[in-house]
Design an enzyme around this catalytic site. Structure first.
Site, PDB file in Angstrom:
ATOM      1  N   GLU A 233     -40.086  49.037 -15.371  1.00 43.89           N
ATOM      2  CA  GLU A 233     -39.310  48.531 -14.242  1.00 43.89           C
ATOM      3  C   GLU A 233     -38.525  47.295 -14.676  1.00 43.89           C
ATOM      4  OE1 GLU A 233     -40.394  46.481  -9.899  1.00 43.89           O
ATOM      5  OE2 GLU A 233     -41.921  47.553 -11.042  1.00 43.89           O
ATOM      6  N   GLU A 238     -34.692  40.229  -7.223  1.00 44.35           N
ATOM      7  CA  GLU A 238     -35.651  40.154  -6.127  1.00 44.35           C
ATOM      8  C   GLU A 238     -35.394  38.828  -5.443  1.00 44.35           C
ATOM      9  OE1 GLU A 238     -39.556  42.384  -6.571  1.00 44.35           O
ATOM     10  OE2 GLU A 238     -39.421  41.250  -8.440  1.00 44.35           O
TER      11      GLU A 238
END
Length: 536
Positions: A233, A238
């Site tokens: 990932e 974020e």
């Protein structure tokens, strides 16, 4: 990354397909929202692609193939239909989605908007979507030696929310070619995996995940099964309006794998088993606030989250090519016509403003974090997954595991905020409780727009309009980027616009480079490696 929650009490009738594997329902026709994005070349030309997005299978209504009976209600499986994983997949179907009415997902040209709480016939919280290349396959991005750029508006994301844009090593077809039990595939958002090896997925590898299913103790809609789905990932983004981070999470395998029980590790396993899996659940992260740069990102700060801005991420290799070894992940911003260098670490023992192997090692040492990153291959391992190709994920979620404190507050909460690495943002340690966030900020949303992908230096100087969300081009249209004046807050020089000089942070040298070798005023052509030099 933690999982996403959805409140859905399906009250639909359907005419269903029948067969001997995980099925597709036919009551609601699956129509993917369109989303344009651009592919750029080193000369500044960008071609617009007609893409589309699909919502993840975990959000969908799952029902019997022989009636309108739910296979899954609340946070429990119907054990009369789902006696085991294989039988459940044969007996149950995923249905189509009504994106705006049910999930609060809308698109317009190049802009995707994700609403946090949507109250239709049922209550939905957040969403997770994937960019597709066609109706049945996800778009695969090979990031090595390339640059990925997008505009984002986080002004309506308070503490406790995470507008996340990232890449995972999912199968392009959602697993249909590898797992005969999966008849739904990418068209219905199957095949998800990430570095937490999530065990809350309802289907993995063409089978249900009902065996050993334990309903969540704090979420009436989710649970944990015996299996998890693991893959590398790359968290490009974020963030909320208070804090942001980008994080690399390598795994032992470059492809998706299924794991069992607490040996999966990550968020969904017992605390003592967090690092027992085949992936790095922590990753090597870059959060400017956590690195002591507390005035860089937020409302009214250098990157002002009251307004949209452009996020540029560069994946630099040792030889400057797409087949080289990943050596650095670099971040830039553009806001109000200014190119802004990433906020640098203020700790003397952790140098720089990008992710490198040296940075990761020194950060782990300073913060006292276990270096699981190197155990699972480090940057080189992350690069191997990128070389294979990764799927773009666009999402909005709240956090039932840790209240998002790891992103925007002091975490762990029992540690002193003065300890290096504990303070990650200005949010209270009492913030982020999902029930509170959902009640107090139901109208929160995030928008992503103007996605561009191409060689380093080709995307962010091509005149993107932050938050415009519009595109008049078709997939066959090519536009030539125009040079714009770029400035930076990290120097007193404003630079200049010049067709004979590389722009701020643009490429200015390297083997095979045929572009400008000088930089605009205020910048110096800085050697990175034999294949890449950059105006810094």
């Amino acid at each position: 990354m933690s999982s996403f929650q959805v409140y859905r009490a399906a009250l639909l009738l359907s005419i269903l397909a029948t067969a001997n594997a995980q099925q597709v329902g036919t009551y609601t026709t699956e129509t993917h929202p369109s989303l344009t994005w651009q592919t750029c070349t080193s000369d500044g030309s960008c071609t617009t692609n007609d893409g589309e997005v699909v919502i993840d299978a975990n959000w969908r209504w799952v029902h019997s193939t022989s009636s309108a009976t739910n296979c899954y209600t609340g946070n429990e499986w119907d054990t009369s239909i789902c006696t085991d994983d294989v039988t459940c997949a044969a007996n149950c179907a995923l249905d189509g989605a009504t994106y705006e009415a049910t999930y609060g997902v809308t698109t317009s040209g190049s802009e995707l908007r994700l609403n946090f709480v949507t109250q239709g016939s049922s209550k939905n919280i957040g969403s997770r979507l994937y960019l597709m290349s066609d109706d049945s396959n996800y778009e695969l991005f090979k990031l090595l030696g390339q640059e990925f750029t997008f505009d984002v508006d986080v002004s309506n994301l308070p503490c406790g929310l995470n507008g996340a844009l990232y890449f995972v090593a999912m199968d392009a077809d959602g697993g249909t070619s590898e797992y005969s039990g999966n008849k739904a595939g990418a068209k219905y958002g199957t095949g998800y995996c990430d570095s937490q090896c999530p065990r809350d997925l309802k289907f993995i590898n063409g089978e249900a995940n009902c065996d050993g299913w334990e309903p969540s103790s704090n979420n009436v809609n989710t649970g944990v099964g015996d299996h998890g789905s693991c893959c590398a990932e790359m968290d490009v983004w974020e963030a909320n309006s208070i804090s942001n981070a980008f994080t690399a999470h390598p795994c032992d395998s470059v492809s998706q794998t299924m794991c069992d029980g607490d040996s999966c590790g990550g968020t969904y396993s017992a605390s003592g088993d967090r690092y027992s899996g085949t992936c790095d659940p922590d990753g090597c992260d870059y959060n400017p606030y956590r690195l002591g740069n507390t005035d860089f990102y937020g409302p009214g700060l250098t990157v002002d989250t009251n307004s949209p801005f452009t996020v540029v991420t560069q994946f630099i290799t040792d030889d400057g090519t797409s087949s080289g070894t990943l050596t650095e992940i670099k971040r830039l911003y553009v806001q109000n016509g200014e190119v802004i260098a990433n906020g640098a670490s203020t700790y003397s023992s952790v140098n720089g403003s990008s992710i490198t192997s040296a940075f990761c090692e020194s950060e782990k040492t300073l913060f006292g974090d276990e270096n699981v990153f190197d155990k699972h291959g480090g940057l080189e391992g992350m690069g191997e997954a990128m070389a294979k190709g990764m799927v773009l994920v666009l999402s909005l979620w709240d956090d039932y595991a840790a209240d998002m404190l790891w992103l925007d507050s002091d975490y762990p909460v029992n540690s002193s905020a003065s300890t290096p690495g504990v303070a990650r943002g200005t949010c209270s340690t009492d913030s982020g409780v999902p029930a509170t966030v959902e009640a107090e900020s139901p109208n929160a949303y995030v928008t992503y727009s103007n996605i561009k992908f191409g060689p380093i230096g080709s995307t962010y100087s091509s005149g993107s309009s932050s938050g415009s969300g519009s595109s008049s081009s078709s997939s066959s249209t090519t536009t030539k980027a125009t040079s714009t004046t770029l400035k930076t807050t990290s120097t007193t020089s404003s630079g200049s616009s010049s067709t004979s000089a590389a722009q701020a942070y643009g490429q200015c040298g390297g083997q095979g480079w045929t572009g400008p070798t000088t930089c605009v005023s205020g910048y110096t052509c800085t050697y990175e490696n034999a294949y890449y030099s950059q105006c810094l």
